[in-house]
Design an enzyme around this catalytic site. Structure first.
Site, PDB file in Angstrom:
ATOM      1  CG  LEU A  65     101.546  50.830  31.630  1.00 46.76           C
ATOM      2  CD1 LEU A  65     100.794  50.043  32.700  1.00 46.76           C
ATOM      3  CD2 LEU A  65     100.657  51.899  31.012  1.00 46.76           C
ATOM      4  N   PRO A  66     104.722  53.972  32.182  1.00 50.21           N
ATOM      5  CG  PRO A  66     103.899  56.151  32.070  1.00 50.21           C
ATOM      6  CD  PRO A  66     103.454  54.718  32.027  1.00 50.21           C
ATOM      7  CB  THR A  96     112.159  50.685  32.838  1.00 50.28           C
ATOM      8  OG1 THR A  96     112.562  50.192  31.564  1.00 50.28           O
ATOM      9  CG2 THR A  96     113.360  50.720  33.765  1.00 50.28           C
ATOM     10  CE  LYS A 171     116.038  49.759  31.055  1.00 51.28           C
ATOM     11  NZ  LYS A 171     116.218  49.976  29.648  1.00 51.28           N
ATOM     12  CE  LYS A 246     111.186  54.545  34.727  1.00 54.36           C
ATOM     13  NZ  LYS A 246     110.265  54.038  33.738  1.00 54.36           N
TER      14      LYS A 246
HETATM   15  P1  NAD Z   1     105.576  57.079  26.937  1.00 54.86           P
HETATM   16  O1  NAD Z   1     105.289  58.124  27.956  1.00 54.86           O
HETATM   17  O2  NAD Z   1     105.780  57.474  25.532  1.00 54.86           O
HETATM   18  O3  NAD Z   1     104.428  55.960  26.970  1.00 54.86           O
HETATM   19  C1  NAD Z   1     103.732  55.532  28.111  1.00 54.86           C
HETATM   20  C2  NAD Z   1     102.258  55.465  27.739  1.00 54.86           C
HETATM   21  O4  NAD Z   1     101.522  54.890  28.829  1.00 54.86           O
HETATM   22  C3  NAD Z   1     101.646  56.849  27.487  1.00 54.86           C
HETATM   23  O5  NAD Z   1     101.113  56.887  26.175  1.00 54.86           O
HETATM   24  C4  NAD Z   1     100.559  56.967  28.566  1.00 54.86           C
HETATM   25  O6  NAD Z   1      99.400  57.667  28.108  1.00 54.86           O
HETATM   26  C5  NAD Z   1     100.263  55.510  28.831  1.00 54.86           C
HETATM   27  N1  NAD Z   1      99.592  55.242  30.104  1.00 54.86           N
HETATM   28  C6  NAD Z   1      99.911  55.696  31.352  1.00 54.86           C
HETATM   29  N2  NAD Z   1      99.064  55.190  32.261  1.00 54.86           N
HETATM   30  C7  NAD Z   1      98.199  54.393  31.590  1.00 54.86           C
HETATM   31  C8  NAD Z   1      97.101  53.583  31.963  1.00 54.86           C
HETATM   32  N3  NAD Z   1      96.709  53.491  33.229  1.00 54.86           N
HETATM   33  N4  NAD Z   1      96.435  52.919  31.000  1.00 54.86           N
HETATM   34  C9  NAD Z   1      96.803  52.996  29.712  1.00 54.86           C
HETATM   35  N5  NAD Z   1      97.841  53.744  29.272  1.00 54.86           N
HETATM   36  C10 NAD Z   1      98.534  54.424  30.210  1.00 54.86           C
HETATM   37  O7  NAD Z   1     106.862  56.301  27.502  1.00 54.86           O
HETATM   38  P2  NAD Z   1     107.806  55.282  26.691  1.00 54.86           P
HETATM   39  O8  NAD Z   1     109.017  56.008  26.213  1.00 54.86           O
HETATM   40  O9  NAD Z   1     106.984  54.499  25.741  1.00 54.86           O
HETATM   41  O10 NAD Z   1     108.324  54.363  27.899  1.00 54.86           O
HETATM   42  C11 NAD Z   1     107.516  53.316  28.415  1.00 54.86           C
HETATM   43  C12 NAD Z   1     108.375  52.463  29.325  1.00 54.86           C
HETATM   44  O11 NAD Z   1     109.477  51.955  28.586  1.00 54.86           O
HETATM   45  C13 NAD Z   1     108.948  53.206  30.518  1.00 54.86           C
HETATM   46  O12 NAD Z   1     108.897  52.376  31.657  1.00 54.86           O
HETATM   47  C14 NAD Z   1     110.388  53.485  30.089  1.00 54.86           C
HETATM   48  O13 NAD Z   1     111.274  53.623  31.189  1.00 54.86           O
HETATM   49  C15 NAD Z   1     110.691  52.252  29.277  1.00 54.86           C
HETATM   50  N6  NAD Z   1     111.769  52.417  28.301  1.00 54.86           N
HETATM   51  C16 NAD Z   1     111.780  53.494  27.471  1.00 54.86           C
HETATM   52  C17 NAD Z   1     112.804  53.639  26.546  1.00 54.86           C
HETATM   53  C18 NAD Z   1     112.840  54.821  25.598  1.00 54.86           C
HETATM   54  O14 NAD Z   1     113.875  55.050  24.977  1.00 54.86           O
HETATM   55  N7  NAD Z   1     111.742  55.572  25.453  1.00 54.86           N
HETATM   56  C19 NAD Z   1     113.817  52.665  26.460  1.00 54.86           C
HETATM   57  C20 NAD Z   1     113.752  51.543  27.281  1.00 54.86           C
HETATM   58  C21 NAD Z   1     112.724  51.441  28.209  1.00 54.86           C
END
Ligand code: NAD
Length: 297
Positions: A65-66, A96, A171, A246
């Site tokens: 999740l975000p 994260t 992290k 972030k």
């Molecule tokens: P994203 O925004 O693509 O995905 C997050 C998903 O969570 C979205 O599809 C959103 O609709 C969903 N969501 C939010 N609240 C919800 C709820 N209550 N129930 C169900 N679904 C819900 O983001 P991402 O890039 O996939 O990142 C996710 C996590 O991974 C973050 O914490 C980010 O910091 C971490 N991260 C991302 C990357 C990257 O390169 N994208 C790398 C390492 C870590």
């Protein structure tokens, strides 16, 4: 094979859930976004229409999740995971988030007699798709060993960082080093060029000398030096500057709560804040080199 409830099927969670399906697990997925649900369905995930439906009968729950508030709500909120899980599921949060939220959710899970891990990742979307993420894991040893087979499907490495929340600490610290390194490299390569030293020559020297570092070797911000670097694709991410900001802010939050001085981390957060607020949060984090040069996009 296990029955897995997967919450958050976005850029990272979607492909991670699909990799669990490919390994033979039955994955029930939930996301607030219909598009994310549909994409995961195409990869073999079974989409369901509520968080409760995804986790009710799950042996393992994975969330991606975000931010901290989403994770707190998802686990400890009304109708959330802790209320809905019926058995003694293993809970793995890969988001994260801030250390305090991670530890609060651990406590809430413990109060319900459930094993929980914070397991943020390094490796980005490509790593999620290819199953080559690195997990940094906080929580009990027993939970870590139980999670290992699932983490191995989604990643290439999993390191047990110790007690609850320590995965998030790792992290934040790791990415603070990365952000500071990128700024140091940007300043050095810009200075070299302005003083008449070819950046390629500086790379040839520094990459074999004491200034060498991972970001210089892999994400070099000067185009034409490291073939696979985002600098050769007009700084398309890669690892977006907004994500770096972030993570730097999470590190600052952790530092303040611990009463710990991190002046270079604070400066890196401030500089990435300017870069992102100038409209470049979607560029690769190495694009900050252009800001340091005063040579914007
Ligand atoms: P994203 O925004 O693509 O995905 C997050 C998903 O969570 C979205 O599809 C959103 O609709 C969903 N969501 C939010 N609240 C919800 C709820 N209550 N129930 C169900 N679904 C819900 O983001 P991402 O890039 O996939 O990142 C996710 C996590 O991974 C973050 O914490 C980010 O910091 C971490 N991260 C991302 C990357 C990257 O390169 N994208 C790398 C390492 C870590």
């Amino acid at each position: 094979m296990a029955r897995i409830g997967f919450i958050g099927l976005g850029n990272m969670g979607g492909p991670m859930a699909v990799n669990l399906v490919k390994a033979g697990h039955a994955v029930l997925g939930f996301d607030l976004s219909a598009a994310a649900q549909e994409k995961a369905r195409q990869g073999g995930v079974t989409p369901v229409d509520s968080m409760a439906a995804a986790v009710q009968e799950a042996e393992v729950v994975v969330s991606m999740l975000p931010a901290g508030r989403h994770v707190r709500d998802a686990y400890a909120g009304e109708g959330g995971i802790l209320e809905s899980v019926q058995g003694a599921a293993l809970l793995i949060d890969c988001s994260t988030i801030d250390v305090d939220s991670a530890r609060a959710v651990h406590e809430a899970a413990k109060a319900k007699g459930m094993e929980m891990l914070d397991a943020p990742v390094s490796g980005g979307v490509a790593g999620a798709e290819q199953g080559t993420l690195t997990f940094m894991v906080g929580g009990g040893e027993q939970g870590f060993e139980a999670a290992r087979p699932y983490l191995e499907v989604m990643g290439k490495a999993a390191v047990h960082a110790g007690a609850a929340g320590n995965g998030q600490v790792a992290k934040a610290c790791n990415n603070m080093v990365l952000g500071i390194s990128m700024l140091a490299i940007s300043e050095a390569f810009n200075l070299a060029e302005k003083q008449g030293l070819d950046p390629e020559k500086l790379f040839e020297i520094s990459s074999q000398a004491s200034g060498s570092c991972w970001a210089m070797l892999n994400h070099n911000p000067v185009p034409g030096i490291v073939e696979t670097a985002a600098s050769n694709r007009d700084y398309e991410p890669g690892f977006a500057a907004g994500m770096m900001l972030k993570d730097l802010r999470l590190a600052q939050d952790a530092a303040q709560r611990a009463g710990c001085s991190t002046p270079l981390g604070a400066e890196a957060a401030a500089l990435y804040g300017i870069f992102c607020n100038s409209g470049y949060e979607g560029k690769d984090y190495s694009g900050i080199y252009r800001m340091i040069r005063g040579d914007w996009f």
